[in-house]
Design an enzyme around this catalytic site. Structure first.
Site, PDB file in Angstrom:
ATOM      1  N   TYR A 101      -5.351   6.777  -9.005  1.00 54.19           N
ATOM      2  CA  TYR A 101      -6.567   6.023  -8.709  1.00 54.19           C
ATOM      3  C   TYR A 101      -7.762   6.573  -9.472  1.00 54.19           C
ATOM      4  O   TYR A 101      -8.641   5.815  -9.895  1.00 54.19           O
ATOM      5  CB  TYR A 101      -6.846   6.045  -7.203  1.00 54.19           C
ATOM      6  CG  TYR A 101      -5.902   5.177  -6.421  1.00 54.19           C
ATOM      7  CD1 TYR A 101      -6.176   3.832  -6.215  1.00 54.19           C
ATOM      8  CD2 TYR A 101      -4.717   5.688  -5.904  1.00 54.19           C
ATOM      9  CE1 TYR A 101      -5.309   3.014  -5.506  1.00 54.19           C
ATOM     10  CE2 TYR A 101      -3.837   4.889  -5.203  1.00 54.19           C
ATOM     11  CZ  TYR A 101      -4.129   3.560  -5.014  1.00 54.19           C
ATOM     12  OH  TYR A 101      -3.262   2.755  -4.332  1.00 54.19           O
ATOM     13  N   CYS A 151       0.823  -1.215   0.000  1.00 51.03           N
ATOM     14  CA  CYS A 151       0.000   0.000   0.000  1.00 51.03           C
ATOM     15  C   CYS A 151       0.855   1.263   0.000  1.00 51.03           C
ATOM     16  O   CYS A 151       1.715   1.430   0.869  1.00 51.03           O
ATOM     17  CB  CYS A 151      -0.891  -0.023   1.241  1.00 51.03           C
ATOM     18  SG  CYS A 151      -1.729   1.532   1.592  1.00 51.03           S
TER      19      CYS A 151
END
Length: 338
Positions: A180, A49
């Site tokens: 994203y 992450c």
């Protein structure tokens, strides 16, 4: 939920991130009920992450390993939660849980949002304290100073905070979150807008970094940490998986040299696990990659090639020193062939 889709949604084709995190802070004076204490808290992260990767870097740079233990989740997870798949029995040896979700529910039985990393957990109670990743690293720099190693760099120096905050806002909006917005766009026009904003921001950063080694001042700061964790994932994941394909990072000479400079700096590349990064994105995001196939490339050896950024001057750690090598238990796999 993953760090990319937990608490997020698509509205009119546009990716939206829920930025409502648990804002409790761990501070020197304990004003939120959680004072800084050696050994009391556990940082739960996942090397896959980018948001959690920031905390791993800052913890290393500041030398907080002896006072803040680390729990690592595996790169994949189910719909409920990140899980401690890397530990014996798939249970965190300190918290005694398989699901990170259990730490959230221990404090908030009806916790309504996604279970995200990084999170800091209060070991005595097993309760999550905060998952506010942006504030966590700032507090490492400003509230945990009594536990910094000798020679720790000043990642958030007071005279530069306004500049750091300003560039952090832009980098978050158009780069960290921008990739994203490209990858999870649900409509062509939303994707086109996100794509244009991402590469316009990368072009601006290129011009900024063309004549200076670091984003703010002449040393590494929080701003560099935040940009790095997106750049290091760009070619392995974002270029193809998220359709951020105007060009690879390795085809952007200034940003590529800047990223390699940081990667080769102690505390940065030694927190990066490319295998876990690829496994997470390609295996978990089945809406984008239905087969779950993880690509074999790219070749990673070029991360260790000379960058020549030292010619711009600057001192990575200012008046401080590099961190020592990571503890054996926290080492990442070496790049193949090196």
């Amino acid at each position: 939920m993953s760090e990319s889709d937990a608490g997020t949604y698509v509205e009119a084709g546009e990716f939206r991130r829920d930025t409502n995190y648990i804002t409790t802070r761990i501070t020197a004076d304990g004003r939120d009920g959680y004072p800084v204490e050696s050994g009391r808290y556990r940082l739960v992260a996942a090397r896959a992450c980018p948001w959690a990767n920031r905390t791993l870097i800052v913890r290393r740079l500041l030398g907080l390993e002896p006072v803040l233990s680390l729990g690592l989740c595996g790169p994949t997870h189910d719909k409920l939660s990140w899980t401690f798949d890397l530990d014996p029995g798939a249970v965190d040896p300190v918290l005694g849980i398989h699901y990170l979700r259990d730490a959230y529910l221990a404090r908030f039985p009806d916790y309504p949002r996604g279970i995200t990393v990084p999170a800091v957990v209060d070991i005595p109670t097993g309760q999550v304290v905060t998952n506010d990743y942006a504030q966590i690293t700032l507090d490492f720099s400003t509230e945990w100073t009594a536990h910094h190693r000798p020679g720790a760099p000043r990642l958030y120096p007071e005279p530069l905070r306004e500049q750091i905050d300003e560039i952090n806002r832009e980098v978050f909006r158009d780069v960290n979150n921008g990739v994203y917005r490209c990858g999870f766009a649900g409509a062509q026009d939303a994707y086109d807008i996100a794509y244009a904003r991402l590469f316009a921001a990368l072009d601006r950063l290129t011009e900024r970094l063309r004549t200076q080694r670091y984003l703010v001042g002449d040393t590494i700061t929080e701003a560099d940490v935040r940009l790095f964790t997106t750049l290091v994932r760009f070619d392995p994941v974002y270029h193809g998986h998220f359709k951020c394909n105007r060009g690879k990072l390795s085809e952007m000479p200034v940003l590529w040299a800047y990223a390699r400079d940081l990667f080769q700096t102690p505390g940065f590349g030694d927190t990066v696990d490319f295998g876990q990064i690829k496994e997470h994105y390609y295996a978990v995001h089945r809406d984008i990659n239905p087969t779950g196939i993880v690509p074999a490339g790219p070749d990673l050896a070029n991360w260790l090639t000379p960058h020549h950024r030292e010619e711009l001057g600057g001192r990575p750690f200012g008046d401080g020193t590099p961190p020592p090598p990571p503890h054996l238990a926290e080492q990442v796999p070496a790049i193949p062939g090196h």
